[in-house]
Design a protein around this motif. Structure first.
Motif, PDB file in Angstrom:
ATOM      1  N   THR A 167      -3.223  18.556  23.032  1.00 51.35           N
ATOM      2  CA  THR A 167      -3.631  17.437  22.194  1.00 51.35           C
ATOM      3  C   THR A 167      -5.075  17.073  22.504  1.00 51.35           C
ATOM      4  OG1 THR A 167      -1.369  16.598  22.156  1.00 51.35           O
ATOM      5  CG2 THR A 167      -3.112  15.093  21.466  1.00 51.35           C
ATOM      6  N   TYR A 168      -5.901  17.110  21.479  1.00 53.04           N
ATOM      7  CA  TYR A 168      -7.322  16.802  21.619  1.00 53.04           C
ATOM      8  C   TYR A 168      -7.597  15.402  21.071  1.00 53.04           C
ATOM      9  CZ  TYR A 168      -8.166  21.704  22.672  1.00 53.04           C
ATOM     10  OH  TYR A 168      -8.163  22.950  23.244  1.00 53.04           O
ATOM     11  N   ALA A 169      -8.484  14.691  21.738  1.00 49.36           N
ATOM     12  CA  ALA A 169      -8.952  13.383  21.279  1.00 49.36           C
ATOM     13  C   ALA A 169     -10.444  13.487  20.969  1.00 49.36           C
ATOM     14  CB  ALA A 169      -8.705  12.321  22.345  1.00 49.36           C
ATOM     15  N   TYR A 170     -10.846  12.855  19.871  1.00 53.09           N
ATOM     16  CA  TYR A 170     -12.256  12.925  19.472  1.00 53.09           C
ATOM     17  C   TYR A 170     -12.547  11.765  18.525  1.00 53.09           C
ATOM     18  CZ  TYR A 170      -9.963  15.532  15.664  1.00 53.09           C
ATOM     19  OH  TYR A 170      -9.133  15.936  14.650  1.00 53.09           O
ATOM     20  N   VAL A 176      -3.496   8.654  29.159  1.00 60.28           N
ATOM     21  CA  VAL A 176      -3.250   7.304  28.651  1.00 60.28           C
ATOM     22  C   VAL A 176      -1.743   7.132  28.503  1.00 60.28           C
ATOM     23  CG1 VAL A 176      -3.658   5.680  26.769  1.00 60.28           C
ATOM     24  CG2 VAL A 176      -5.445   7.319  27.401  1.00 60.28           C
ATOM     25  N   ASP A 177      -1.185   6.149  29.179  1.00 61.47           N
ATOM     26  CA  ASP A 177       0.259   5.878  29.133  1.00 61.47           C
ATOM     27  C   ASP A 177       1.076   7.129  29.476  1.00 61.47           C
ATOM     28  OD1 ASP A 177      -0.391   3.335  28.304  1.00 61.47           O
ATOM     29  OD2 ASP A 177      -0.034   3.736  26.180  1.00 61.47           O
ATOM     30  N   GLY A 178       0.568   7.938  30.379  1.00 69.51           N
ATOM     31  CA  GLY A 178       1.288   9.133  30.780  1.00 69.51           C
ATOM     32  C   GLY A 178       1.123  10.320  29.851  1.00 69.51           C
ATOM     33  N   LYS A 179       0.394  10.146  28.746  1.00 70.99           N
ATOM     34  CA  LYS A 179       0.142  11.240  27.818  1.00 70.99           C
ATOM     35  C   LYS A 179      -1.253  11.795  28.078  1.00 70.99           C
ATOM     36  CE  LYS A 179       0.155  12.452  22.891  1.00 70.99           C
ATOM     37  NZ  LYS A 179       0.969  13.662  23.090  1.00 70.99           N
ATOM     38  N   GLU A 180      -1.374  13.110  28.092  1.00 72.68           N
ATOM     39  CA  GLU A 180      -2.644  13.735  28.443  1.00 72.68           C
ATOM     40  C   GLU A 180      -3.364  14.252  27.196  1.00 72.68           C
ATOM     41  OE1 GLU A 180      -3.225  17.622  30.786  1.00 72.68           O
ATOM     42  OE2 GLU A 180      -3.450  16.043  32.309  1.00 72.68           O
ATOM     43  N   TYR A 181      -4.661  13.969  27.162  1.00 68.34           N
ATOM     44  CA  TYR A 181      -5.518  14.422  26.070  1.00 68.34           C
ATOM     45  C   TYR A 181      -6.670  15.239  26.649  1.00 68.34           C
ATOM     46  CZ  TYR A 181      -3.162  10.739  23.415  1.00 68.34           C
ATOM     47  OH  TYR A 181      -2.233   9.941  22.811  1.00 68.34           O
ATOM     48  N   VAL A 182      -7.130  16.205  25.878  1.00 68.45           N
ATOM     49  CA  VAL A 182      -8.331  16.957  26.219  1.00 68.45           C
ATOM     50  C   VAL A 182      -9.462  16.454  25.333  1.00 68.45           C
ATOM     51  CG1 VAL A 182      -9.439  19.224  26.146  1.00 68.45           C
ATOM     52  CG2 VAL A 182      -7.113  18.995  27.038  1.00 68.45           C
ATOM     53  N   TYR A 183     -10.632  16.254  25.925  1.00 68.75           N
ATOM     54  CA  TYR A 183     -11.789  15.823  25.145  1.00 68.75           C
ATOM     55  C   TYR A 183     -13.025  16.537  25.656  1.00 68.75           C
ATOM     56  CZ  TYR A 183     -13.249  12.769  29.038  1.00 68.75           C
ATOM     57  OH  TYR A 183     -13.658  12.285  30.248  1.00 68.75           O
ATOM     58  N   PHE A 184     -14.114  16.423  24.913  1.00 67.62           N
ATOM     59  CA  PHE A 184     -15.375  17.070  25.267  1.00 67.62           C
ATOM     60  C   PHE A 184     -16.338  15.989  25.722  1.00 67.62           C
ATOM     61  CE2 PHE A 184     -13.057  19.987  22.739  1.00 67.62           C
ATOM     62  CZ  PHE A 184     -13.359  21.232  23.257  1.00 67.62           C
ATOM     63  N   SER A 185     -16.647  16.016  27.006  1.00 74.35           N
ATOM     64  CA  SER A 185     -17.289  14.905  27.691  1.00 74.35           C
ATOM     65  C   SER A 185     -18.788  14.826  27.419  1.00 74.35           C
ATOM     66  CB  SER A 185     -17.053  15.031  29.200  1.00 74.35           C
ATOM     67  OG  SER A 185     -17.850  14.116  29.903  1.00 74.35           O
ATOM     68  N   LEU A 186     -19.224  13.694  26.915  1.00 73.59           N
ATOM     69  CA  LEU A 186     -20.648  13.462  26.717  1.00 73.59           C
ATOM     70  C   LEU A 186     -21.401  13.307  28.035  1.00 73.59           C
ATOM     71  CD1 LEU A 186     -20.352  11.075  23.643  1.00 73.59           C
ATOM     72  CD2 LEU A 186     -21.318  13.374  23.629  1.00 73.59           C
ATOM     73  N   MET A 215     -10.718  24.143  14.433  1.00 66.59           N
ATOM     74  CA  MET A 215     -11.013  25.078  15.510  1.00 66.59           C
ATOM     75  C   MET A 215     -11.513  24.288  16.710  1.00 66.59           C
ATOM     76  SD  MET A 215     -14.731  26.553  14.340  1.00 66.59           S
ATOM     77  CE  MET A 215     -15.224  26.925  16.014  1.00 66.59           C
ATOM     78  N   ILE A 216     -11.475  24.931  17.867  1.00 66.20           N
ATOM     79  CA  ILE A 216     -12.094  24.379  19.075  1.00 66.20           C
ATOM     80  C   ILE A 216     -13.127  25.394  19.536  1.00 66.20           C
ATOM     81  CG2 ILE A 216     -11.705  23.742  21.473  1.00 66.20           C
ATOM     82  CD1 ILE A 216     -10.673  21.685  19.522  1.00 66.20           C
ATOM     83  N   GLY A 217     -14.311  24.906  19.899  1.00 67.91           N
ATOM     84  CA  GLY A 217     -15.393  25.818  20.230  1.00 67.91           C
ATOM     85  C   GLY A 217     -15.236  26.482  21.592  1.00 67.91           C
ATOM     86  N   TRP A 248      -9.488   9.897  16.819  1.00 72.98           N
ATOM     87  CA  TRP A 248      -8.565  10.799  16.121  1.00 72.98           C
ATOM     88  C   TRP A 248      -7.929  11.745  17.132  1.00 72.98           C
ATOM     89  CZ3 TRP A 248      -7.604   9.445  11.306  1.00 72.98           C
ATOM     90  CH2 TRP A 248      -6.843  10.295  10.501  1.00 72.98           C
ATOM     91  N   THR A 249      -6.755  12.219  16.837  1.00 69.82           N
ATOM     92  CA  THR A 249      -6.088  13.186  17.716  1.00 69.82           C
ATOM     93  C   THR A 249      -5.533  14.338  16.888  1.00 69.82           C
ATOM     94  OG1 THR A 249      -4.003  11.959  17.621  1.00 69.82           O
ATOM     95  CG2 THR A 249      -5.467  11.479  19.458  1.00 69.82           C
ATOM     96  N   ASP A 250      -5.479  15.505  17.516  1.00 67.67           N
ATOM     97  CA  ASP A 250      -4.935  16.704  16.880  1.00 67.67           C
ATOM     98  C   ASP A 250      -4.318  17.587  17.945  1.00 67.67           C
ATOM     99  OD1 ASP A 250      -4.720  17.515  14.209  1.00 67.67           O
ATOM    100  OD2 ASP A 250      -6.899  17.514  13.974  1.00 67.67           O
ATOM    101  N   GLU A 251      -3.246  18.268  17.589  1.00 66.00           N
ATOM    102  CA  GLU A 251      -2.630  19.207  18.516  1.00 66.00           C
ATOM    103  C   GLU A 251      -2.975  20.631  18.091  1.00 66.00           C
ATOM    104  OE1 GLU A 251       1.842  20.451  19.818  1.00 66.00           O
ATOM    105  OE2 GLU A 251       1.306  18.322  20.039  1.00 66.00           O
ATOM    106  N   VAL A 252      -3.530  21.400  19.003  1.00 66.58           N
ATOM    107  CA  VAL A 252      -3.905  22.787  18.759  1.00 66.58           C
ATOM    108  C   VAL A 252      -3.315  23.645  19.867  1.00 66.58           C
ATOM    109  CG1 VAL A 252      -5.803  24.416  18.456  1.00 66.58           C
ATOM    110  CG2 VAL A 252      -6.051  22.051  17.657  1.00 66.58           C
ATOM    111  N   ASP A 253      -2.446  24.570  19.481  1.00 65.54           N
ATOM    112  CA  ASP A 253      -1.821  25.483  20.456  1.00 65.54           C
ATOM    113  C   ASP A 253      -1.208  24.721  21.636  1.00 65.54           C
ATOM    114  OD1 ASP A 253      -2.629  27.643  18.887  1.00 65.54           O
ATOM    115  OD2 ASP A 253      -4.549  27.791  19.923  1.00 65.54           O
TER     116      ASP A 253
END
Length: 897
Positions: A204-207, A17-27, A3-5, A196-201
């Motif tokens: 692509t999320y990075a964490y 990164v290299d033209g690929k986009e990731y979503v992350y939760f910024s510290l 899940m994503i909160g 780690w990476t995961d695709e949700v809906d």
């Protein structure tokens, strides 16, 4: 990804990164939202904070959890628990089998609920590495590996058939077959991704890559900047099924490293020094995080060696931050180039990358070590923290021999002939020399050093002593490849260090048999003989039942002691042996320099080796591929099996749980004292013929020599429930003056085994409780300590205090943990075992509520005592309401279907 909160703090950001986009939760964004500068928060706690940000939902994960982690900076300490979900799970075969049994049983339960059994799958990636089953039955010969593989598959076919089915049947569940490597080395060299990476809906999320493992040395992956540690089976299953596990925000002890290792000192010497220092400091339940300029010259493999032994120095984990060394190691081990660039970009964006500009973190406390002061060392003869500098080993052994090892001074120099041989055996002789364990075989520098020492010794005409059982069990096939490429395997072979298998072997007690003539000499003369191994644990009786002195050492020192043949040889001053001309040879003359070791590593350990060896890592050898898969989406249980059996957790399961009821008319199964360990509750060792488990096996025509252990039979609940409270040292105060798993059945007053009494109470429809003192459930996190308790019919355990993990395990199995209020205990209440108990208020259960314990005496007196219910969270209330975490998850899956 589960899940994503809801991201109440608005920390969601994008990274390209290299033209690929990731979503992350910024510290950094979280710090701004919370009004806290997080730059000095320890790296390990930043990862816990990111976990909260990513899953924050206002219920299981809250903004207040994030605020509590950020507030840790104020005092370097916290009393708050926060939830945590790892990115993935790592298992080895001993602890993994019961977890897979539970998943298989859940599929049967899903059918009972009218659902689709294919819905039952791990919700996070799970890797199970078969590494605990190979034994050193054959050694010191070119075909030792082949012969040991044959024995391993014959001995474990039933378990392997079950795991082979699991490999084919479950999604997100992979099995690394036998003969590949040790789980922790495979984890560091291949499985771990750091980010780690995961695709949700479609996003692509990075964490951060984080990991729970069902083996205590899961901590090894912390050397790679991956936060992980060992947990018990129930916690692993809960995490596997997407459930958060509560943990106290830990103290973080900083360990500052300066300087660099001197010539002659190895990573093993370093970790033994670190272990001794941290044990003395006291870091149980804490994180240890390494920092300082000494990291600049500390290779990743050395870091992994240090991280591996966190259980030995007592910490939850020993964490190293991501830095340039991490990136170099990812490159060396064949990781994808894009992944490596993602790791660097993500770590820098999150303030998780260490370089010269990184602020020094705030820690709860700090230790410091100048690496240049590290000396060659061993640890022993009984504990990993008992480090002895090499220059003192011979003298220290002499002292131990007549003190802790119990040999009289008059007997200390005794030597006896070994029948049928031309040699004698005496106290202190080394009978096992094993290059083994993920701790050191993952480190090319110490493995190459062992090979170079063997080469130099061979050139001087030295051979190993004939009474020494030698073995080489690397943690991955890559080790064999670089030893063969460098020509050093031939030198090791010449000294008897032939490949015996890829697995833990001697480090977990799978050292195999000693020559019967040597055993007769040891037992007939009560000799204190020794083992030297490059492992992480040396507790008495662990390596071999006939070996009382066990020393941890670097691989080259293992070779050295095989040449010397005795702990009584002072390797720093005495000759290690003599050449064919009778000239003395000293260890210092054949010890390779750090520069020579580095040159051989540089020229022989290549990226291509890792890529080739791990290309088909899940395929396995022909013996594995030849195992027929039994069953399809559900497992075809064999009723005659004494290793793998369908547990009864889901018998009669209904779509909705029955209402929670108060406990009425319960009898006491056991009345126990303080510090009852999980080993008291569920022993892992040998099975006695006269025990209920032994009788069960005898009734099924299993010979006593084939009983194996409770640990090996964890997939069979019939064996394990009979072993619950069966420890021969358990003291049940209901039967004073008697040791062992016995109790008094009431109201008959008959004394019988705890298992037999529990079954009699079950037939009578009587619920059960256990009453205990302080620190109930200490020791290893053993899932069967809770599972067995539940299967015996125990509804509640009432104690003065609980060990944290065992408390949560009890809740996870639907057993109520209750705590006496201060000033009240079994003694002040005068409990003797003939009482009946009611627990009232359970029907309206809420987190940490007060319940009423009603004690009805045999003489008619009634006491009403308040007790604190240690079902601590709203999630745990749900687990308990459903009868445990597995039924809770199963019903949720069936409903979603």
């Amino acid at each position: 990804m589960r899940m994503i909160g809801q991201d109440s703090l608005n920390t969601r950001r994008r990274l390209a990164v290299d033209g690929k986009e990731y979503v992350y939760f910024s510290l950094p964004e979280a710090g701004r939202a919370l009004g806290v500068d997080l730059s000095r928060l320890p790296m390990s706690l930043k990862i816990l904070l990111e976990n909260v940000l990513r899953f924050e939902d206002g219920r299981s994960y809250t903004v207040e959890d994030a605020r509590a982690i950020a507030a840790w900076l104020e005092a370097g300490h916290s009393e708050r628990e926060v939830p945590f979900r790892p990115a993935r799970i790592l298992m080895q075969d001993f602890t993994g089998v019961p977890a897979v049994v539970d998943l298989a049983a859940m599929r049967d339960g899903m059918i009972r609920l009218g659902g689709d059994p294919q819905k039952v799958n791990p919700l996070v990636p799970v890797d199970l590495v078969i590494d605990h089953s190979v034994m050193v039955d054959h050694f010191g010969r070119p075909d030792a590996f082949r012969r040991n593989v044959e024995v391993e598959f014959a001995r474990n076919r039933e378990r392997y058939t079950f795991l082979r089915w699991g490999q084919e049947s479950f999604n997100r569940f992979r099995v690394v077959p036998p003969g590949t490597g040790i789980c922790h080395q495979v984890n560091v060299e291949y499985l771990a991704q750091v980010v780690w990476t995961d695709e949700v809906d479609g996003t692509t999320y990075a964490y951060p890559d984080t990991c729970y493992g069902t083996d205590s040395h899961t901590t090894m992956v912390n050397g790679l900047g991956v936060l992980g540690w060992g947990v018990g089976g129930i916690e692993a299953e809960a995490a596997m099924l997407g459930q958060p596990i509560a943990m106290l925000i830990p103290d973080v002890v900083g360990f500052r490293l300066t300087g660099r290792l001197p010539d002659g000192a190895t990573a093993t010497d370093l970790v033994l020094t670190v272990t001794q220092m941290l044990r003395k400091k006291g870091v149980v339940g804490k994180f240890v995080e390494f920092f300082g300029p000494g990291l600049d010259d500390l290779p990743l493999a050395d870091r992994a060696t240090i991280a591996n032994m966190a259980p030995e120095y007592g910490a939850t984990c020993g964490f190293f931050p991501i830095d340039a060394a991490t990136l170099r190691y990812l490159e060396l081990t064949g990781r994808d180039a894009h992944r490596i660039r993602l790791v660097e970009a993500y770590a820098r964006a999150q303030g998780l990358f260490r370089d010269a500009t990184t602020p020094e973190p705030r820690f709860s406390d700090v230790l410091e070590l100048d690496l240049s002061t590290v000396q060659p060392s061993l640890a022993g003869p009984k504990r990993p923290q008992d480090r002895v500098p090499l220059v003192n080993v011979a003298r220290a052994f002499e002292e131990e021999l007549t003190k802790s090892l119990g040999v009289s001074p008059q007997e200390a120099t005794k030597r006896v002939p070994v029948e049928g041989t031309n040699y004698e055996l005496g106290h202190g002789d080394v009978v096992i020399a094993a290059i083994t364990s993920c701790t050191n075989t993952s480190n090319p520098s110490v493995m190459i050093a062992a090979g170079l020492l063997a080469r130099n010794a061979r050139r001087r005409g030295l051979t190993t002593r004939p009474w020494v059982k030698t073995s080489l069990a690397p943690g991955s096939q890559v080790v064999t490849e670089y030893l063969e490429k460098s020509g050093l395997q031939a030198d090791l072979d010449a000294l008897g260090f032939n490949l015996v298998g890829y697995g833990c072997t001697t480090c977990i007690g799978n050292s195999g048999p000693l020559d019967e003539r040597i055993v007769e000499a040891i037992e007939g003369n009560k000799l204190v003989v020794a083992a030297v191994l490059s492992g992480n644990r040396n507790f008495e009786g662990r390596v071999h039942p006939n070996v009382r002195a066990n020393y941890l050492a670097s691989p080259p020192l293992v070779v050295a002691y095989a040449l010397a043949g005795s702990m009584r040889v002072d390797l720093a001053a005495d000759p290690i042996g003599h050449d064919p001309d009778g000239k003395p040879v000293f260890l210092r003359e054949i010890w390779p320099s750090n520069a020579e070791i580095a040159r051989v590593v540089e020229g022989n350990v290549t990226r291509e080796m890792f890529r080739t060896r791990y290309a088909d890592v899940f395929k396995g050898p022909p013996e594995w591929q030849a195992i027929a898969v039994e069953g399809g989406e559900t497992y075809r249980w064999n009723d005659a099996s004494t290793y793998v059996k369908n547990p009864p957790y889901f018998e009669g399961i209904t779509p909705t749980p029955a209402p929670i009821a108060d406990i009425v008319g319960a009898r006491l199964l056991a009345l126990l004292g303080d510090s009852i360990t999980t080993d008291h509750i569920s022993p892992a060792g040998s099975i006695r013929k006269t025990s209920p488990a032994g009788q069960y096996l005898l009734e099924r025509q299993v010979r006593p020599e084939d009983f194996n252990s409770y640990g090996a039979r964890r997939g069979n609940h019939e064996v394990m429930m009979r072993g619950t409270f069966a420890n021969i040292r358990l003291r049940n105060e209901m039967v004073p003056g008697v040791e062992g798993g016995v109790t008094r059945h009431q109201p008959s007053g008959e004394v019988m085994t705890i298992y037999d009494a529990a079954m009699r109470y079950a037939a009578e429809g009587v619920p059960l409780v256990v009453v205990a003192g302080k620190e109930y459930g200490t020791g290893s996190s053993r899932d069967w300590a809770a599972k067995g308790t539940r299967l015996l019919g125990v509804r509640a355990v009432i104690a003065e205090s609980f060990e944290r993990i065992h408390r949560s395990n009890l809740v996870g199995m639907g057993v109520l943990p209750l705590v006496f209020r201060e000033g009240t205990d079994r003694k002040t209440l005068g409990l003797v075992g003939d009482e009946t108990f009611d627990v009232l208020g359970v029907a309206d259960l809420r987190p940490r509520m007060e319940l009423e314990l009603v004690i009805r005496r045999a003489d008619g007196r009634v006491d009403r005592v308040p007790v604190l219910c240690r079902v601590d969270t709203a999630d745990e209330v749900e687990y308990f309401r459903h009868g445990g975490i597995l039924p809770y998850v199963l019903r949720g899956m069936a409903k979603a279907a």
